[in-house]
Scaffold this active site. Structure first.
Site, short mmCIF file in Angstrom:
data_model
loop_
_atom_site.label_atom_id
_atom_site.label_comp_id
_atom_site.label_asym_id
_atom_site.label_seq_id
_atom_site.Cartn_x
_atom_site.Cartn_y
_atom_site.Cartn_z
N ARG A 63 6.65 -4.49 -1.30
CA ARG A 63 5.50 -4.79 -0.16
C ARG A 63 5.89 -5.89 0.04
O ARG A 63 5.62 -6.62 -1.12
CB ARG A 63 4.44 -4.57 -0.80
CG ARG A 63 2.97 -4.61 0.03
CD ARG A 63 2.60 -3.76 1.29
NE ARG A 63 1.60 -3.18 2.42
CZ ARG A 63 1.15 -4.05 3.15
NH1 ARG A 63 2.32 -5.09 3.99
NH2 ARG A 63 0.22 -3.86 4.15
N SER B 255 1.39 -3.34 -6.33
CA SER B 255 0.90 -4.68 -6.59
C SER B 255 1.70 -4.52 -7.92
O SER B 255 1.96 -3.72 -9.03
CB SER B 255 -0.62 -4.14 -6.39
OG SER B 255 -0.66 -5.55 -7.76
N THR C 21 -6.51 -9.60 -5.39
CA THR C 21 -7.30 -8.56 -5.32
C THR C 21 -8.83 -9.03 -5.88
O THR C 21 -9.71 -8.22 -4.79
CB THR C 21 -6.73 -7.70 -6.50
OG1 THR C 21 -5.12 -6.78 -6.44
CG2 THR C 21 -7.34 -5.98 -6.60
N CYS D 68 11.56 4.12 5.83
CA CYS D 68 10.70 3.26 5.47
C CYS D 68 9.24 3.37 4.66
O CYS D 68 8.77 4.08 4.91
CB CYS D 68 10.08 2.54 7.53
SG CYS D 68 8.75 1.31 6.95
N CYS E 150 6.66 -2.22 3.47
CA CYS E 150 7.00 -3.67 3.13
C CYS E 150 6.31 -4.58 3.96
O CYS E 150 5.98 -5.33 4.11
CB CYS E 150 8.34 -3.53 3.27
SG CYS E 150 9.43 -4.07 3.53
N CYS F 284 10.30 -5.95 7.88
CA CYS F 284 11.03 -6.18 9.30
C CYS F 284 9.89 -7.50 9.92
O CYS F 284 10.55 -7.26 11.74
CB CYS F 284 11.64 -5.34 9.24
SG CYS F 284 10.58 -3.62 10.02
N CYS G 194 16.39 -5.68 4.38
CA CYS G 194 14.82 -4.72 4.52
C CYS G 194 15.59 -3.73 2.36
O CYS G 194 16.52 -3.30 2.22
CB CYS G 194 15.68 -3.97 4.84
SG CYS G 194 14.59 -2.43 4.86
#
Length: 542
Positions: free
Chosen positions: A302, A62, A339, A511, A514, A517, A488
């Site tokens: 993310r 974050s 958050t 990977c 995130c 895809c 990606c």
């Protein structure tokens, strides 16, 4: 207290089943806040939290300016706790409009006024919340990925099951094979944006009539001796064109600089790369001055929810459980914060459960400051979607300063799924070569994410009815421009020429979870499933 109902009998046989009062999927801010609140209200409850990361906080990324409103309610004494990592108060906000060479200061909108907020590492905040939950005797199981929802005979949710572990890439059990476990109880889904179990439940029970839309955030953490702790900068404009939604963040914390870039996934050009946009963005003078002389020490990515108020599910509860946090989608888009709203939603769900009426969670949420806050900014993102950058800026300014969210109209939400907005072709983008000082090749940065997947089957599965077209005939490349090569942020998808015939290679070991895809892929050809527990990135500073 929990009960073990049956034990593993053989490889592939029945799962061990464990019963709890509440099973929480995801040890992020929402999941841990729910667990702590449950125990505060009734210490006798048996509460279990499963987390797919190798440890609590390992999958938390974050660009975080932390608003403490929910934490003040959950743990009022946090400021007196020396172990709490929320320490760096915001001292200055700056908001810039960028062109390629220049920057122009803009008035800081009320939503980005961070007076009273803190620059933090959310990964460290979550670790601290994990300790608080364990002190309250919450059972937390990192490295256990909830792979499927388990339903009862009436079709309601009775629990979740964790993925089998110890299976090699060919699907064969290894010496360390372990059957997954069935965890039964009221289920609170706190997986974050686009969680696989959450999406399954949303689809099964028809919980979200309106589309969710998403943005992809890519981020680096730099170590520097020239920081100004508490400094916060946001930008809009370059390097994105006026038809592409997005912007940047840059925060100073102690000897760290958090810098990132967010691109709305409803962009059109298949040649656009959010990662490479971020890399060239860092060379802008208004950004480079904060990074020069420093060292990039961590990288992550993310997706975030951008649907806002219009995309909140019509029901947050379902038979046997509820959606909390970003599984439901409570991000305040113009504030770029979710958050505090995620934590508050989790606390409300916990309170509804302890009061014996989980269904009242919907009503409690809609009577809370979360709903009020999101409703006030409901037209911000849609104004950009319908008008582009400049009309969006004009409308959002009018809403923030004059209407203050009280306009009697609500713009519709996303008109198309993000995967449907990508055009078959678009202008080529000539991205500069990374210099290795301010900008980096993707694989160099990927190593900074700590990503690791041991020998196991790919968790990125091409849907059966599309395998021939996608794997054999490179349909996405030929018909849609192969945008997966560009969107990606971990280099998972690439096309290689085999005897002059392009074929798709899926590097699932890269990977970083995130979930892009699962959102932007042409034909929706990827089924994103969780890997064996513990696989993925290992963040500590993000």
């Amino acid at each position: 207290m929990r009960r073990v109902v049956r034990r593993l009998l053989s490889v592939g046989g029945p799962r061990e089943r464990m019963e709890y009062d509440v099973v929480i999927v995801g040890a992020g801010p929402a999941g841990l806040s729910a667990a702590i609140r449950l125990k505060q209200l009734n210490a006798e409850l048996s509460v279990c939290v499963v987390e797919k990361g190798s440890e609590v906080g390992a999958h938390i990324v974050s660009g975080n300016v932390f608003e403490p409103r929910a934490l003040d309610e959950l743990i009022p004494e946090w400021r007196r706790d020396e172990t709490c990592p929320v320490k760096t108060a915001v001292t200055r906000d700056r908001f810039l409009f960028l062109t390629e060479k220049w920057s122009a200061p803009l008035p800081t909108p009320p939503t980005l006024d961070n007076h009273g907020n803190y620059v933090t590492s959310l990964s460290q905040v979550v670790r601290w919340l994990g300790v608080k939950a364990e002190e309250a005797e919450v059972e937390i199981y990192p490295g256990f990925a909830a792979s499927e929802v388990v339903y009862d005979d009436e079709g309601g949710v009775r629990g979740v099951a964790t993925r089998d572990a110890g299976i090699d890439k060919n699907g064969q059990p290894k010496e360390n094979y372990e059957r997954g476990v069935e965890l039964c109880g009221t289920v609170l889904l706190a997986e974050g944006a686009r969680g696989s179990c959450s999406e399954a439940v949303i689809s099964k029970f028809g919980l979200r009539p309106n589309r969710q839309s998403y943005g992809l955030g890519v981020k680096e953490v730099w170590r520097s001796s020239k920081t100004t702790p508490g400094f916060v900068q946001h930008t809009i404009g370059w390097p994105l064109d006026s038809g592409t939604y997005g912007g940047s963040f840059l925060y100073h914390m102690d000897d760290l600089v958090h810098v990132g870039f967010v691109v709305g996934l409803d962009y059109k050009n298949p040649n656009l790369s959010p990662y490479l946009e971020f890399q060239r963005f860092k060379h802008h003078p208004a950004v480079a001055e904060h990074l020069e002389g420093g060292e990039c020490v961590q990288y992550g990515a993310r997706v975030i929810n951008e649907g806002g108020f219009q995309a909140i599910p019509q029901s947050l509860t379902f038979p046997g459980g509820a959606l909390i946090g970003c599984s439901a989608g409570f991000l305040n888009v113009p504030k770029i914060k979710g958050t505090h709203t995620a934590m508050k939603s989790a606390m409300l769900a916990a309170e509804a459960f302890v009061d014996g009426n989980l269904e009242s969670y919907d009503e409690r949420l809609r009577a809370s400051w979360v709903y009020e806050e999101l409703r006030a900014v409901r037209n911000y993102k849609p104004s950009f979607d319908y008008g582009g950058l400049y009309p969006g800026l004009v409308y959002s300014g009018l809403s923030a300063y004059a209407l203050r969210g009280n306009e009697p109209w609500t713009f519709p939400g996303a008109r198309h799924a993000d995967s449907e907005t990508t055009k078959p072709s678009g202008p080529k983008i000539d991205y500069p070569k990374p210099d290795g000082i301010l900008s980096f090749p993707l694989l160099t940065n990927l190593a900074r994410s700590g990503v690791d997947h041991d020998d196991q089957p790919s968790h990125l599965r091409v849907r059966d009815h599309l395998k021939d077209d996608v794997l054999g005939n490179a349909k996405s490349l030929k018909e849609r421009g192969g945008p997966e090569r560009n969107f990606c942020p971990a280099g998972v998808y690439e096309y290689v020429d085999d005897n002059k015939t392009p074929s798709l290679v899926i590097n699932s070991q890269n990977c970083v979870h995130c979930k892009c895809c699962a959102i932007k892929m042409p034909y929706d050809y990827i089924d994103w499933t969780v890997p064996q527990g513990g696989g993925g990135p290992n963040y500590t500073l993000t």
